[in-house]
Every structure is written in structure tokens, then in C-alpha cells.
Design a protein around this motif. Sequence first.
Motif, short mmCIF file in Angstrom:
data_model
loop_
_atom_site.label_atom_id
_atom_site.label_comp_id
_atom_site.label_asym_id
_atom_site.label_seq_id
_atom_site.Cartn_x
_atom_site.Cartn_y
_atom_site.Cartn_z
N LEU A 6 -32.70 -36.19 -49.80
CA LEU A 6 -32.14 -36.34 -48.46
C LEU A 6 -33.13 -37.13 -47.62
N LEU A 23 -25.26 -28.69 -44.99
CA LEU A 23 -26.41 -29.50 -44.63
C LEU A 23 -27.32 -28.78 -43.64
N LEU A 52 -25.19 -38.77 -39.31
CA LEU A 52 -25.21 -39.36 -40.64
C LEU A 52 -24.96 -40.84 -40.44
N SER A 59 -23.16 -30.24 -39.02
CA SER A 59 -23.90 -29.96 -40.25
C SER A 59 -23.57 -28.60 -40.85
N THR A 62 -20.71 -29.55 -43.31
CA THR A 62 -20.90 -30.74 -44.15
C THR A 62 -21.74 -30.34 -45.36
N VAL A 64 -24.08 -30.60 -48.60
CA VAL A 64 -25.14 -31.53 -49.00
C VAL A 64 -24.60 -32.61 -49.92
N VAL A 67 -23.50 -35.96 -48.38
CA VAL A 67 -24.49 -36.82 -47.72
C VAL A 67 -24.88 -38.02 -48.57
N LYS A 68 -25.12 -37.79 -49.86
CA LYS A 68 -25.53 -38.84 -50.80
C LYS A 68 -26.71 -39.63 -50.25
N GLN A 70 -26.82 -41.33 -47.36
CA GLN A 70 -26.76 -41.55 -45.91
C GLN A 70 -28.04 -41.07 -45.24
N ILE A 72 -29.96 -39.19 -42.39
CA ILE A 72 -29.72 -38.06 -41.50
C ILE A 72 -30.72 -38.16 -40.34
#
Length: 168
Positions: A6, A23, A52, A59, A62, A64, A67-68, A70, A72
Motif C-alpha cells: 500500500l 482499508l 485514493l 475507508s 473499501t 484493501v 486499492v491495488k 492506487q 492513498i
Amino acid sequence: MALTKLTVNGKVYSVDVDPNMPLLWAIRDVIGLKGTKFGCGMAQCGACTVHLNGTPVRSCSTPVSVVKTQKITTIEGIGTPDHLHAVQQAWIEEQVPQCGYCQSGQIMSAVALLKQKPNPSDEDIDTYMQGNICRCGTYQRIRSAIHKASGLLQEKKPVKTTPAPVGK
């Protein structure tokens, strides 16, 4: 559990978490950034708002896995110890917080609003910020602070932090 990278506030963290973990909990409990708050757990109050890739998201809802790669940004990432973001400075000048619990989410939403609409009307502010609940009811001060931040950003002057006097 799965090892996930992340990027939070420009720093890469490797976290070993369930991909379905919200997240919010990865940010708070695994990474240790406590500025983003848990409010309702249902994406209804806005206290957990982070960005994001510059877009505000809740969050708490959302995972995790979404997110890939992206980027934060949390409340800790919008200013520096030496220079507050204009929204943070305006929040102080307009004395917005009472209990302060919702404020990180409010500020994150306000930052996103001002990126989208640098000079918002009262109606723009009310519409954009309606997903952020302030149980203390400081909505008028929030609106005033957003207008003030808009002006500060248009001046394009860096906002220097000045420590508040202790005990005064």
C-alpha cells in the motif's frame, strides 16, 4: 492473509492482511496512522474519508483488495509539520472543531472539493459535504473555513504553521 503493498502518503508499506479487510483498519491498526477515524462502519458518516488517487472514499467500506496500486492519502499526508494545508489553516482560523472526531474526514472531503471546484458557492459546499456528518453541528464554520481555504489557495501562498500558545 496476503502480502499487499500500500502506498500511503508517498511511503510504501507491505502489509500482511486479509484482502477483505477494510482499508481503514489497515491504515490505523497495521500501518499505525491514527488520524483517519472509525465512525459508523457503513460509509454513511464520512469520518473515515481518505483519498485514493485524489478521489475521496470511505475507508471503512473499501476493502484493501480494491486499492491495488492506487495512492492513498490520509489526513497525515495533506500537510507537513512545517506547512499546513490551506484547509487545515482555515479550520484553525475559523475554529471549526468542537469534539474534533469528524474533522479528519471533513478536511479530506474539503480538500477534494477545492481541487474539483476552486471557488465553490455555498450550495456547492453544502451539496459536496452532505456525506460528512458533524454531530456537533459546526456546518456554518465548516462552510466558512472552506471559503477561507479557497481564498488561501488562490493566493498560492504557503501556509506556515504557528504553534498555539500552551495554556492560553
